[in-house]
Write a protein that holds these residues in place. Structure first.
Motif, short mmCIF file in Angstrom:
data_model
loop_
_atom_site.label_atom_id
_atom_site.label_comp_id
_atom_site.label_asym_id
_atom_site.label_seq_id
_atom_site.Cartn_x
_atom_site.Cartn_y
_atom_site.Cartn_z
N VAL A 29 -55.32 1.45 -1.25
CA VAL A 29 -53.87 1.26 -1.22
C VAL A 29 -53.53 -0.23 -1.29
CG1 VAL A 29 -51.82 1.47 0.23
CG2 VAL A 29 -53.38 3.41 -0.03
N ALA A 30 -54.27 -1.03 -0.50
CA ALA A 30 -54.02 -2.48 -0.51
C ALA A 30 -54.23 -3.05 -1.90
CB ALA A 30 -54.94 -3.17 0.49
N ALA A 31 -55.33 -2.63 -2.55
CA ALA A 31 -55.60 -3.13 -3.90
C ALA A 31 -54.47 -2.74 -4.84
CB ALA A 31 -56.93 -2.57 -4.41
N GLY A 32 -53.99 -1.50 -4.67
CA GLY A 32 -52.88 -1.04 -5.50
C GLY A 32 -51.66 -1.93 -5.32
N ILE A 33 -51.36 -2.26 -4.06
CA ILE A 33 -50.19 -3.12 -3.80
C ILE A 33 -50.39 -4.49 -4.46
CG2 ILE A 33 -48.90 -4.32 -1.99
CD1 ILE A 33 -49.47 -1.93 -0.17
N VAL A 34 -51.59 -5.04 -4.30
CA VAL A 34 -51.86 -6.36 -4.89
C VAL A 34 -51.65 -6.32 -6.40
CG1 VAL A 34 -53.66 -8.05 -5.35
CG2 VAL A 34 -53.39 -7.12 -3.05
N VAL A 35 -52.21 -5.28 -7.05
CA VAL A 35 -52.07 -5.17 -8.50
C VAL A 35 -50.60 -5.01 -8.88
CG1 VAL A 35 -52.53 -3.66 -10.48
CG2 VAL A 35 -54.38 -4.30 -8.94
N THR A 205 -59.48 -0.09 -15.69
CA THR A 205 -60.71 -0.65 -15.14
C THR A 205 -61.14 0.14 -13.91
OG1 THR A 205 -59.91 -2.79 -15.90
CG2 THR A 205 -61.84 -2.80 -14.50
N ALA A 206 -60.16 0.46 -13.05
CA ALA A 206 -60.47 1.21 -11.83
C ALA A 206 -61.02 2.59 -12.18
CB ALA A 206 -59.22 1.35 -10.97
N ILE A 207 -60.39 3.25 -13.15
CA ILE A 207 -60.86 4.58 -13.55
C ILE A 207 -62.27 4.49 -14.12
CG2 ILE A 207 -60.49 6.47 -15.18
CD1 ILE A 207 -57.46 5.87 -14.94
N ALA A 208 -62.49 3.50 -15.00
CA ALA A 208 -63.81 3.34 -15.61
C ALA A 208 -64.86 3.11 -14.53
CB ALA A 208 -63.79 2.17 -16.59
N TYR A 209 -64.50 2.31 -13.52
CA TYR A 209 -65.44 2.02 -12.43
C TYR A 209 -65.75 3.30 -11.67
CZ TYR A 209 -67.38 -0.17 -8.27
OH TYR A 209 -68.22 -0.54 -7.25
N ALA A 210 -64.69 4.04 -11.30
CA ALA A 210 -64.87 5.25 -10.49
C ALA A 210 -65.73 6.27 -11.23
CB ALA A 210 -63.51 5.85 -10.15
N LEU A 211 -65.43 6.47 -12.52
CA LEU A 211 -66.21 7.44 -13.30
C LEU A 211 -67.67 7.00 -13.42
CD1 LEU A 211 -63.77 8.35 -16.23
CD2 LEU A 211 -64.41 9.75 -14.26
N GLY A 212 -67.85 5.70 -13.67
CA GLY A 212 -69.20 5.18 -13.81
C GLY A 212 -70.00 5.36 -12.52
N ARG C 5 -65.12 -4.91 8.46
CA ARG C 5 -64.43 -4.33 7.31
C ARG C 5 -62.97 -4.07 7.64
NH1 ARG C 5 -66.86 -0.31 3.01
NH2 ARG C 5 -68.32 -1.76 2.09
N LEU C 6 -62.78 -3.53 8.85
CA LEU C 6 -61.40 -3.23 9.25
C LEU C 6 -60.56 -4.49 9.26
CD1 LEU C 6 -61.48 -0.56 12.09
CD2 LEU C 6 -60.38 -0.44 9.85
N THR C 7 -61.16 -5.55 9.84
CA THR C 7 -60.42 -6.81 9.93
C THR C 7 -60.04 -7.27 8.52
OG1 THR C 7 -62.13 -7.26 11.54
CG2 THR C 7 -60.46 -8.95 11.22
N THR C 8 -61.03 -7.20 7.63
CA THR C 8 -60.76 -7.64 6.26
C THR C 8 -59.61 -6.85 5.66
OG1 THR C 8 -63.15 -7.69 6.15
CG2 THR C 8 -61.96 -8.33 4.18
N THR C 9 -59.73 -5.53 5.81
CA THR C 9 -58.69 -4.68 5.25
C THR C 9 -57.33 -5.07 5.82
OG1 THR C 9 -60.33 -2.97 5.42
CG2 THR C 9 -58.12 -2.30 4.76
N GLY C 10 -57.32 -5.22 7.12
CA GLY C 10 -56.07 -5.58 7.78
C GLY C 10 -55.51 -6.86 7.19
N LEU C 11 -56.38 -7.83 7.05
CA LEU C 11 -55.94 -9.14 6.54
C LEU C 11 -55.34 -9.00 5.15
CD1 LEU C 11 -58.66 -11.70 7.63
CD2 LEU C 11 -56.20 -11.79 8.06
N VAL C 12 -56.09 -8.28 4.29
CA VAL C 12 -55.63 -8.13 2.91
C VAL C 12 -54.27 -7.46 2.89
CG1 VAL C 12 -56.06 -6.95 0.73
CG2 VAL C 12 -57.93 -8.10 1.92
N THR C 13 -54.15 -6.37 3.66
CA THR C 13 -52.89 -5.63 3.67
C THR C 13 -51.77 -6.52 4.18
OG1 THR C 13 -54.30 -3.82 4.34
CG2 THR C 13 -51.95 -3.38 4.25
N THR C 14 -52.03 -7.22 5.29
CA THR C 14 -51.01 -8.09 5.86
C THR C 14 -50.57 -9.12 4.83
OG1 THR C 14 -52.37 -7.91 7.82
CG2 THR C 14 -50.42 -9.32 7.98
N CYS C 15 -51.56 -9.71 4.18
CA CYS C 15 -51.25 -10.73 3.18
C CYS C 15 -50.35 -10.16 2.10
CB CYS C 15 -52.53 -11.25 2.51
SG CYS C 15 -53.40 -12.39 3.54
N ALA C 16 -50.76 -8.98 1.60
CA ALA C 16 -50.02 -8.38 0.50
C ALA C 16 -48.59 -8.12 0.91
CB ALA C 16 -50.69 -7.08 0.08
#
Lengths: 373, 293, 426
Positions: A29-35, A205-212, C5-16
């Motif tokens: 989810v975080a990656a999705g938000i960033v993208v 890219t994400a789909i290609a990665y997941a499938l791979g 890992r949790l901390t990292t995730t938290g950080l990334v989410t917070t940043c975003a």
């Protein structure tokens, strides 16, 4: 492949499992938000570079599976890129007096283009099955030469070698990725063609990665590795060597075909064959670059191929962008950004092979281990 | 008919140069199992040194300096880079040579700047000869003679000297030859030395108006790529194969460009190679690897 | 490990989320978009690349690839023009600034550089390379950017964004053949050989030779080559075998050297006529030099040669020699200067129209005729789809600075070239 090793699960670790799954979804989810947000912050020229890296990454993922997992060396990757790009242009664009085109829906065309590339890869199987190692590599190189020649002989399919032909951008159930007057805003920034295509590329890219990953961790991957490690043993164990090899080539080519379609989108819909076999988008030079990406990233590692693409496809585009405003030297012997890029790129390849034989993926694993300790 | 004779002579002359390049390629492959993607750069480097030396010296000493320089560069690549990458597989070493190739090509192109395309074949450049009614470039004739002499010498050395014996032993079985007291590093280093030297000799024929066309030294890098299928076609492990492969590639290229067109010629070379590989997967003279269980 | 890992995730989410909440973005919505157009100084409409005191023009050039000799020269010419303009007070009350970007003749590198330039430049004073023009043509149309390409295929005149300075390749070949015939070197019914790079460049030249041949019942023997082919032995042998009475070249300079050299070696003594890009003075130092100097080879250029007596050429020459005491002159600086003069005229027109936006510039292009101070024939951009001139200066190689001498002092234009209809002529 460290992920695969962690798979066996004991019941007592179930709570860990839950946490891990939660973390995984949170990360996605975080990656999705960033993208989603990135195009609002990053200037177009850098988005374009990131998109080119992703194009390379998708192609390299296919190749790294073929070489690293199935043990088949190929230098023909740009041929399958070309096949994918041409197929997409033919399926998606409307026919004219000059160009053949079917005017199919773009999403369908993209899928068909990937299938055509896969079929082309499967067609090469009788040859790839007979050859090994560097012989296979050089034999496959002939496909690049053949593709160059055919593309130049058939401009009604591939577009003229100089001005090319245009294919439409993707229209995903009404969402137009090639929109010219943006009506969609993220943080008050209009999301035009570049921004939207960036989302598309990230998703692909994400789909290609997941499938791979799915393929490598599953039955398919085990079959490939069996064939790679010992063909005779694999045959004894009931793995069909011929089928596994053909499938590896087809899947790898499908990835290349997708990268080819992405290349057409990256060029704002332009499909243009090269003017020379060793210079251009589908050239022998780029075919070798794909191999370099896989080795730099670490053979057989999907994440590594993304890092390899960042270096091999990204660096040459990024360094000229951070140039200072220069004056022109008369003798032509200046260290221009292009010269510096090529020197760094070449030197990095040498250094990585010497000091980090497992590529950037190996380096990455080591760094992670250091952090976790 | 004269056209055909001309095509054959052109093909043989070009093929002789390819044979020189392919032979160096094969020697390196036999000793180190490395496909040397930097072979074109070895040639280019030798040519560049000749070009610079020619500013101060007559042609012949310049050529000697250039050939020695190319040989030394081959040696340096092996000693400084390949020998250090101990854990790398042969495929990774091939990639390493790609990196070397990029660095050398970029740097020499930069150094040449906007200077005119340098030509090295002064004694015979663009001087035609008449042969069976056809006009042929002298470059082709000289290249053919020099290549035949050098290749002959190499075969003698391969058969009758200790170095040749060590080379063959190591190519046959690396561990056994080490146990027999053959110093592996000497064999590999000398292979690169010889391969580099052959590339340095090839370049004096490549960077002429006749083979390199009008683009002089830089074209030699591109032309050297044509030696790649020559070596594979003949079988990467076979010196005889390299010679036959070189001539075959030269003839295919020359005849295809004469009777079809220039664009088709490079494709034809690769198609011929593909055809040979489908019939004989290890090339014409290559050793077929036995699969062991 | 889990905690990490949790901390990292938290950080990334917070940043975003933090980034998202911070609201405004670093990306200026106007830059790189399609200009909204605001009122500039003195009531002149402007958008990207024009401020109250500066007009910025980009130069997509090649300083490290195969065309670096040409690219460096043209960029120097561009910059000399900008310096001259700025010395005399600028255009529209604004100084000219030129931002060069080196593509190394690679379309991949050109795309991000273009995206960077389009956020800061009004238009492109130079764009080298047909693969790069092909890659950028659609974006240029979308962004309403005008560019002067250093390639002259009349098939690229389909959009007004391509501002082509000088005769196109097809016109060059028509004029060349016409001149050879006027000199009695060829006659109606002859066989003509044409060696061409199998690309837009070569094919466009072929269009011209075929047109001329059809008007004079000549037969064109075609010899296509790829742009990197370096040895043209077989092409020349083929033309010799076909009995060609003259050979046309639309090739690279390296290929010219090969073709002329091989022809000499094979005893083929017919006249050779090459388009502008087939020749650079460096060729005189190749083994083909003596053949080139023998008068067998003719070429042409859109502008006067380096050693011309035209005052503007003399001033470019002296300035350039002062800046590059050791440099080997090419035709690049004069060509780059001409490109500058054309942009200058366009900017003046746009200024007097009160519209220095990109759209305004595109409109202005179709209103201008440019007097290039006798550096070229007069240029007329008021007929979209047609070359800006059909006249060219006929040249022969010579041992002079710049390597070329005029065959005749005035520009040459044939009646066939005037009656020829270019592909997008209306």
């Amino acid at each position: 492949m460290s992920e695969a090793v962690e798979a066996p699960v004991v019941t007592a670790r179930r709570d860990h499992e839950t946490v891990r799954t939660a973390v995984k979804y949170a990360l996605i989810v975080a990656a999705g938000i960033v993208v989603w947000l990135l195009p609002a912050y990053v200037k177009n020229e850098w988005l374009v570079v990131l998109m080119w890296i992703m194009t390379g990454a998708v192609g390299a993922m296919g190749l790294t599976m073929l070489i690293g997992q199935a043990g088949q060396l190929s230098l023909a990757h740009t041929f399958f890129l070309l096949v994918g790009g041409v197929a997409y242009a033919v399926f998606a664009s409307k026919g004219t007096s000059e160009y053949i085109g079917f005017g199919l829906p773009t999403l369908l065309s993209a899928l068909l283009a990937v299938l055509v590339s896969a079929a082309a890869g499967a067609l090469f199987a009788p040859i790839s099955g007979r050859l090994r190692g560097i012989y296979l590599g050089v034999a496959s190189l002939s496909l690049v030469f053949l593709g160059f020649w055919l593309a130049n002989q058939l401009p009604s399919l591939a577009g003229s070698a100089s001005s090319g032909r245009y294919a439409p951008s993707l229209n995903f159930f009404g969402f137009d990725f090639g929109v010219q007057t943006p009506s969609l805003y993220v943080l008050n920034v209009p999301m035009g063609q570049t921004e939207r295509t960036f989302w598309l590329f990230a998703a692909l890219t994400a789909i290609a990665y997941a499938l791979g990953r799915g393929a490598m961790n599953g039955r398919v991957g085990r079959g490939w590795r069996a064939v790679r490690d010992n063909e005779a043993m694999a045959a004894v164990m009931g793995v069909s060597v011929v089928r596994q090899k053909a499938m590896a080539f087809a899947i790898s080519s499908a990835y290349a075909g997708l990268a080819g379609v992405m290349t057409v989108w990256w060029y704002s819909g332009l499909m243009k064959p090269d003017e020379a076999v060793d210079h251009g988008t589908y050239s022998t030079t780029v075919a070798i670059s794909f191999l370099a990406m896989c080795v730099i990233g670490g053979l057989g590692s999907l994440g590594g191929s993304v890092m390899g693409a960042a270096l091999v496809f990204g660096l040459p585009l990024a360094i000229p962008l951070i140039r200072s405003e220069d004056t022109v030297s008369a003798g032509g012997t200046a260290f221009t950004p292009v010269v510096i890029t090529n020197l760094i790129y070449g030197a990095l390849i040498v250094l990585i092979v010497i000091f980090q034989p497992r590529g950037l993926a190996g380096l990455w694993d080591r760094a992670i281990r250091l952090v976790r300790r | 008919m004269t056209t055909f004779v001309q095509a054959i002579v052109n093909g043989l002359g070009e093929g002789a140069v390819f044979a020189l390049l392919a032979l160096g390629f094969v020697i390196i492959y036999k000793a180190t199992e490395t496909v040397n993607f930097a072979h074109g750069s070895l040639a280019l480097f030798g040519g560049y040194i000749i070009f610079r030396a020619k500013e101060h010296l007559p042609w012949f000493p310049s050529v000697v300096i250039g050939v020695v320089a190319a040989a030394l560069l081959g040696l340096l690549i092996e000693r400084l880079l390949l020998a250090r990458a101990k854990n790398a597989t042969p495929d990774s070493l091939a990639i390493l040579t790609i990196g070397v190739d990029i660095v050398i090509l970029t740097e020499i192109t930069r150094r040449l700047g906007t200077a005119a395309a340098p030509f090295l074949g002064d004694p015979y450049d663009s001087k035609p000869m008449h042969l069976f009614g056809a006009t042929v470039s002298r470059t082709y004739v000289v290249a053919l003679i020099v290549a035949l002499v050098l290749i002959g010498l190499f075969f003698l050395a391969f058969r009758y000297t200790n170095w040749g014996l060590a080379m063959r032993a190591q190519a046959e079985n690396r561990e056994a030859s080490a146990l027999m007291g053959i110093r592996s590093w000497r064999v590999t280093a000398s292979a690169w030395l010889v391969g580099g030297g052959l590339a340095g000799i090839a370049v004096i024929f490549l960077a002429t108006n006749d083979i390199g066309g009008g683009s002089g030294l830089l074209a030699s890098h591109t032309v050297a790529f044509a030696a790649f299928p020559a070596a594979v076609l003949g079988g990467l492990t076979s010196a005889e194969g390299a010679v036959v492969g070189g001539l075959l590639v030269g003839l295919t290229d020359s005849i295809a460009s004469q009777y079809v067109d220039l664009n088709f010629a490079s494709v034809a070379v690769y198609l011929v190679m593909l055809l040979v590989l489908v019939v004989r997967p290890a090339g014409l003279f290559g050793r077929v690897e036995q699969a062991r269980v | 490990m889990r905690l990490n890992r949790l901390t990292t995730t938290g950080l990334v989410t917070t940043c975003a989320i933090g980034l998202a909440l911070s609201g405004c973005s670093v990306k200026d919505p106007e830059a790189g978009g399609i200009g909204g157009g605001g009122g500039g100084a003195r009531g002149i409409k402007t958008d990207v690349g024009v401020t109250s005191d500066t007009i910025t023009l980009g130069a997509m050039t090649d300083e490290s690839g195969v065309f670096k000799v040409l690219g460096l020269g043209i960029t120097q010419g561009n910059q000399m023009w900008a310096a001259d303009v700025n010395k005399s007070g600028g255009i529209c009350g604004r100084k000219i600034k030129i931002v060069p970007a080196d593509t190394g003749y690679s379309a991949e590198k050109a795309v991000p550089l273009y995206n960077q330039l389009k956020g800061q430049a009004l238009g492109l004073v130079q764009l080298i390379g047909s693969p790069i023009l092909a890659a950028l043509k659609k974006p240029m149309v979308n962004d309403k950017i005008a560019a002067i390409p250093s390639s002259w295929a009349s098939t690229n005149l389909d959009v007004p964004n391509v501002v082509m300075v000088g005769p196109t390749y097809d016109v060059e070949m028509i004029n060349g053949l016409s001149y050879l015939q006027s000199q009695g070197k060829i006659k109606n019914g002859d066989t003509i050989g044409h060696i061409y790079v199998d690309s837009e460049y070569g094919k466009n030249g072929l269009l011209g030779s075929k047109y001329y041949a059809s008007k004079h019942s000549m037969n064109v023997v075609q010899a296509p080559v790829s742009s990197t082919a370096s040895d043209l032995t077989s092409a020349v042998t083929k033309l010799k075998g076909a009995g060609a009475k003259a050979v046309l070249l639309t090739t690279t300079p390296a290929q010219t050297a090969s073709a002329v050299g091989v022809a000499k070696a094979q005893g083929l003594t017919v006249p050779f006529y090459g388009s502008g890009p087939t020749y650079t003075p460096q060729l005189l130092d190749t083994p083909a030099g003596s053949a080139l100097l023998s008068g067998q080879f003719l070429t042409d250029a859109l502008m006067v040669p380096w050693n011309s007596t035209v005052p503007q050429a003399a001033s470019i020459r002296s300035q350039w020699t002062k800046d590059n005491p050791k440099g080997e002159p090419t035709f690049g600086p004069i060509q780059g200067y001409v490109f500058g003069l054309v942009w200058g005229q366009i900017l003046l027109q746009a200024c007097s129209d009160g519209d220095l936006t990109r759209a305004g510039v595109l409109k202005a292009v179709q209103k201008v005729s440019v007097d290039t101070r006798n550096l070229t024939a007069s240029l007329d951009f008021t007929h979209p789809g047609q070359p800006s001139t059909r006249a060219q200066f006929l040249m022969k190689p010579a041992r002079v600075p710049g390597g070329l001498d005029l065959v005749q002092p005035q520009a040459y234009v044939s009646k066939e070239a005037l009656s020829y209809k270019t592909p997008f002529q209306k």
